[in-house]
Scaffold this motif. Structure first.
Motif, PDB file in Angstrom:
ATOM      1  N   GLN A 188       0.824  -1.202   0.000  1.00 31.99           N
ATOM      2  CA  GLN A 188       0.000   0.000   0.000  1.00 31.99           C
ATOM      3  C   GLN A 188       0.864   1.261   0.000  1.00 31.99           C
ATOM      4  O   GLN A 188       0.575   2.218  -0.722  1.00 31.99           O
ATOM      5  CB  GLN A 188      -0.923   0.001   1.212  1.00 31.99           C
ATOM      6  CG  GLN A 188      -2.079  -0.985   1.118  1.00 31.99           C
ATOM      7  CD  GLN A 188      -2.865  -1.062   2.408  1.00 31.99           C
ATOM      8  OE1 GLN A 188      -2.305  -1.349   3.474  1.00 31.99           O
ATOM      9  NE2 GLN A 188      -4.153  -0.794   2.323  1.00 31.99           N
ATOM     10  N   LEU A 189       1.906   1.261   0.808  1.00 31.30           N
ATOM     11  CA  LEU A 189       2.778   2.434   0.874  1.00 31.30           C
ATOM     12  C   LEU A 189       3.491   2.669  -0.453  1.00 31.30           C
ATOM     13  O   LEU A 189       3.615   3.810  -0.917  1.00 31.30           O
ATOM     14  CB  LEU A 189       3.785   2.263   2.005  1.00 31.30           C
ATOM     15  CG  LEU A 189       3.174   2.254   3.413  1.00 31.30           C
ATOM     16  CD1 LEU A 189       4.186   1.773   4.440  1.00 31.30           C
ATOM     17  CD2 LEU A 189       2.653   3.640   3.790  1.00 31.30           C
ATOM     18  N   ARG A 190       3.938   1.583  -1.077  1.00 36.56           N
ATOM     19  CA  ARG A 190       4.586   1.728  -2.380  1.00 36.56           C
ATOM     20  C   ARG A 190       3.591   2.216  -3.435  1.00 36.56           C
ATOM     21  O   ARG A 190       3.938   3.036  -4.291  1.00 36.56           O
ATOM     22  CB  ARG A 190       5.210   0.409  -2.813  1.00 36.56           C
ATOM     23  CG  ARG A 190       6.471   0.056  -2.047  1.00 36.56           C
ATOM     24  CD  ARG A 190       7.098  -1.237  -2.536  1.00 36.56           C
ATOM     25  NE  ARG A 190       8.341  -1.509  -1.835  1.00 36.56           N
ATOM     26  CZ  ARG A 190       9.530  -1.032  -2.188  1.00 36.56           C
ATOM     27  NH1 ARG A 190       9.639  -0.266  -3.264  1.00 36.56           N
ATOM     28  NH2 ARG A 190      10.610  -1.313  -1.485  1.00 36.56           N
ATOM     29  N   ALA A 191       2.351   1.715  -3.363  1.00 33.53           N
ATOM     30  CA  ALA A 191       1.330   2.148  -4.322  1.00 33.53           C
ATOM     31  C   ALA A 191       1.031   3.631  -4.160  1.00 33.53           C
ATOM     32  O   ALA A 191       0.808   4.341  -5.157  1.00 33.53           O
ATOM     33  CB  ALA A 191       0.058   1.319  -4.138  1.00 33.53           C
ATOM     34  N   ILE A 192       1.021   4.118  -2.927  1.00 32.52           N
ATOM     35  CA  ILE A 192       0.809   5.548  -2.680  1.00 32.52           C
ATOM     36  C   ILE A 192       1.900   6.360  -3.370  1.00 32.52           C
ATOM     37  O   ILE A 192       1.623   7.326  -4.093  1.00 32.52           O
ATOM     38  CB  ILE A 192       0.780   5.830  -1.174  1.00 32.52           C
ATOM     39  CG1 ILE A 192      -0.491   5.245  -0.546  1.00 32.52           C
ATOM     40  CG2 ILE A 192       0.863   7.339  -0.896  1.00 32.52           C
ATOM     41  CD1 ILE A 192      -0.463   5.190   0.969  1.00 32.52           C
ATOM     42  N   TYR A 193       3.148   5.950  -3.175  1.00 30.94           N
ATOM     43  CA  TYR A 193       4.241   6.712  -3.787  1.00 30.94           C
ATOM     44  C   TYR A 193       4.213   6.610  -5.307  1.00 30.94           C
ATOM     45  O   TYR A 193       4.442   7.608  -6.011  1.00 30.94           O
ATOM     46  CB  TYR A 193       5.607   6.265  -3.262  1.00 30.94           C
ATOM     47  CG  TYR A 193       6.697   7.057  -3.936  1.00 30.94           C
ATOM     48  CD1 TYR A 193       6.838   8.415  -3.666  1.00 30.94           C
ATOM     49  CD2 TYR A 193       7.526   6.492  -4.892  1.00 30.94           C
ATOM     50  CE1 TYR A 193       7.793   9.177  -4.320  1.00 30.94           C
ATOM     51  CE2 TYR A 193       8.492   7.245  -5.551  1.00 30.94           C
ATOM     52  CZ  TYR A 193       8.618   8.584  -5.254  1.00 30.94           C
ATOM     53  OH  TYR A 193       9.539   9.347  -5.915  1.00 30.94           O
ATOM     54  N   GLU A 194       3.929   5.427  -5.830  1.00 31.62           N
ATOM     55  CA  GLU A 194       3.915   5.255  -7.282  1.00 31.62           C
ATOM     56  C   GLU A 194       2.822   6.092  -7.930  1.00 31.62           C
ATOM     57  O   GLU A 194       2.900   6.401  -9.121  1.00 31.62           O
ATOM     58  CB  GLU A 194       3.738   3.777  -7.632  1.00 31.62           C
ATOM     59  CG  GLU A 194       4.944   2.913  -7.300  1.00 31.62           C
ATOM     60  CD  GLU A 194       6.201   3.358  -8.030  1.00 31.62           C
ATOM     61  OE1 GLU A 194       6.104   3.750  -9.211  1.00 31.62           O
ATOM     62  OE2 GLU A 194       7.292   3.336  -7.413  1.00 31.62           O
ATOM     63  N   LEU A 195       1.822   6.491  -7.168  1.00 29.30           N
ATOM     64  CA  LEU A 195       0.785   7.388  -7.676  1.00 29.30           C
ATOM     65  C   LEU A 195       1.212   8.848  -7.556  1.00 29.30           C
ATOM     66  O   LEU A 195       1.187   9.595  -8.535  1.00 29.30           O
ATOM     67  CB  LEU A 195      -0.510   7.153  -6.894  1.00 29.30           C
ATOM     68  CG  LEU A 195      -1.713   8.022  -7.271  1.00 29.30           C
ATOM     69  CD1 LEU A 195      -2.174   7.730  -8.711  1.00 29.30           C
ATOM     70  CD2 LEU A 195      -2.850   7.802  -6.283  1.00 29.30           C
ATOM     71  N   ILE A 196       1.658   9.249  -6.374  1.00 28.29           N
ATOM     72  CA  ILE A 196       1.885  10.678  -6.147  1.00 28.29           C
ATOM     73  C   ILE A 196       3.166  11.187  -6.785  1.00 28.29           C
ATOM     74  O   ILE A 196       3.319  12.406  -6.968  1.00 28.29           O
ATOM     75  CB  ILE A 196       1.885  11.002  -4.641  1.00 28.29           C
ATOM     76  CG1 ILE A 196       3.123  10.419  -3.948  1.00 28.29           C
ATOM     77  CG2 ILE A 196       0.603  10.526  -3.994  1.00 28.29           C
ATOM     78  CD1 ILE A 196       3.354  10.959  -2.554  1.00 28.29           C
ATOM     79  N   LYS A 197       4.066  10.295  -7.151  1.00 26.59           N
ATOM     80  CA  LYS A 197       5.333  10.772  -7.716  1.00 26.59           C
ATOM     81  C   LYS A 197       5.150  11.462  -9.062  1.00 26.59           C
ATOM     82  O   LYS A 197       6.042  12.187  -9.512  1.00 26.59           O
ATOM     83  CB  LYS A 197       6.319   9.618  -7.854  1.00 26.59           C
ATOM     84  CG  LYS A 197       6.000   8.633  -8.973  1.00 26.59           C
ATOM     85  CD  LYS A 197       7.047   7.524  -9.029  1.00 26.59           C
ATOM     86  CE  LYS A 197       6.832   6.586 -10.207  1.00 26.59           C
ATOM     87  NZ  LYS A 197       7.841   5.498 -10.239  1.00 26.59           N
ATOM     88  N   TRP A 198       3.998  11.267  -9.709  1.00 30.57           N
ATOM     89  CA  TRP A 198       3.743  11.880 -11.008  1.00 30.57           C
ATOM     90  C   TRP A 198       3.178  13.292 -10.892  1.00 30.57           C
ATOM     91  O   TRP A 198       3.071  13.993 -11.906  1.00 30.57           O
ATOM     92  CB  TRP A 198       2.780  11.011 -11.815  1.00 30.57           C
ATOM     93  CG  TRP A 198       3.326   9.641 -12.038  1.00 30.57           C
ATOM     94  CD1 TRP A 198       2.856   8.467 -11.519  1.00 30.57           C
ATOM     95  CD2 TRP A 198       4.457   9.280 -12.844  1.00 30.57           C
ATOM     96  NE1 TRP A 198       3.624   7.416 -11.931  1.00 30.57           N
ATOM     97  CE2 TRP A 198       4.616   7.878 -12.749  1.00 30.57           C
ATOM     98  CE3 TRP A 198       5.362  10.012 -13.619  1.00 30.57           C
ATOM     99  CZ2 TRP A 198       5.635   7.199 -13.410  1.00 30.57           C
ATOM    100  CZ3 TRP A 198       6.377   9.330 -14.273  1.00 30.57           C
ATOM    101  CH2 TRP A 198       6.494   7.945 -14.170  1.00 30.57           C
ATOM    102  N   ALA A 199       2.811  13.728  -9.697  1.00 24.18           N
ATOM    103  CA  ALA A 199       2.243  15.067  -9.539  1.00 24.18           C
ATOM    104  C   ALA A 199       3.330  16.126  -9.696  1.00 24.18           C
ATOM    105  O   ALA A 199       4.503  15.879  -9.396  1.00 24.18           O
ATOM    106  CB  ALA A 199       1.570  15.184  -8.179  1.00 24.18           C
ATOM    107  N   PRO A 200       2.974  17.328 -10.169  1.00 20.59           N
ATOM    108  CA  PRO A 200       3.989  18.305 -10.564  1.00 20.59           C
ATOM    109  C   PRO A 200       4.642  19.040  -9.401  1.00 20.59           C
ATOM    110  O   PRO A 200       4.026  19.301  -8.362  1.00 20.59           O
ATOM    111  CB  PRO A 200       3.196  19.292 -11.430  1.00 20.59           C
ATOM    112  CG  PRO A 200       1.804  19.216 -10.882  1.00 20.59           C
ATOM    113  CD  PRO A 200       1.606  17.778 -10.504  1.00 20.59           C
TER     114      PRO A 200
END
Length: 204
Positions: A39-51
């Protein structure tokens, strides 16, 4: 869901909008259900694309899960925040890396000189790190919600002590501490009011 909430013409469906915003709440207690590494990795893999400006990505996260790690953190939290963090399966300490510029040649490769052109002055670099990382804090909270978890951000702590305990290199500044997990018993206070559109938006 209160009837007064307006269903706006969003690209998100109502379920996603409710999950991220309308029904999302800040819990004061957490259940014992664990938060997984996946879950923690999934959170980062999502938010890392934000500007962020210059694609700078200065946010750094320390995960506090073990009793030993919580024993280091809880005395540095003020008032009821210590008990909130004690009940959370995982606590994330969110900080700004003041030397984010070291990564700029890799993450902003079309202008590798940005490191020296814009961020050679330590005071300006620190200001930028704090500003850009604060933006990422908002993304992080939404990412936690997107994973079906509740986020409980807190600013009631001793920042000098948190920095000294968890970032002894002196190159980071703590921004907030976020409790993460599933809500526990009686987790909510009464929902507080929000400003109306006309109070916030004006025409230039």
């Amino acid at each position: 869901m209160p009837e007064t909430l307006v269903r706006a013409p969003l690209a998100l469906d109502d379920a996603a909008a409710d999950l991220l915003f309308r029904e999302a709440r800040t819990p004061n207690t957490f259940s014992s259900e664990p938060v997984s590494e996946e879950q923690l990795r999934a959170i980062y893999e999502l938010i890392k694309w934000a500007p962020t400006a210059f694609n700078a990505q200065p946010l750094r996260v320390v995960l506090v899960r073990s009793p030993e790690a919580k024993g280091r953190l809880l005395p540095l939290l003020f008032g009821s925040n210590a008990e909130k963090a004690r009940s959370a399966p995982v606590v994330a300490i969110l900080a700004a890396d003041l030397r984010f510029d070291r990564d700029l040649p890799r993450v902003f490769p079309h202008f590798p000189q940005a490191k020296d052109v814009h961020f050679s002055d330590p005071a300006s670099r620190e200001e930028a790190a704090l500003s850009y990382a604060q933006l990422q804090v908002g993304y992080f909270i939404l990412g936690v919600r997107a994973a079906g978890l509740a986020a409980g951000p807190m600013i009631g702590y001793n920042p000098i002590s948190v920095d000294a305990e968890f970032f002894p290199d002196g190159e980071h500044r703590v921004l907030t501490v976020v409790n993460i997990g599933k809500p526990g018993d009686e987790p909510w206070f009464q929902r507080l009011p929000r400003l109306e559109y006309e109070e916030v938006f004006t025409e230039a």
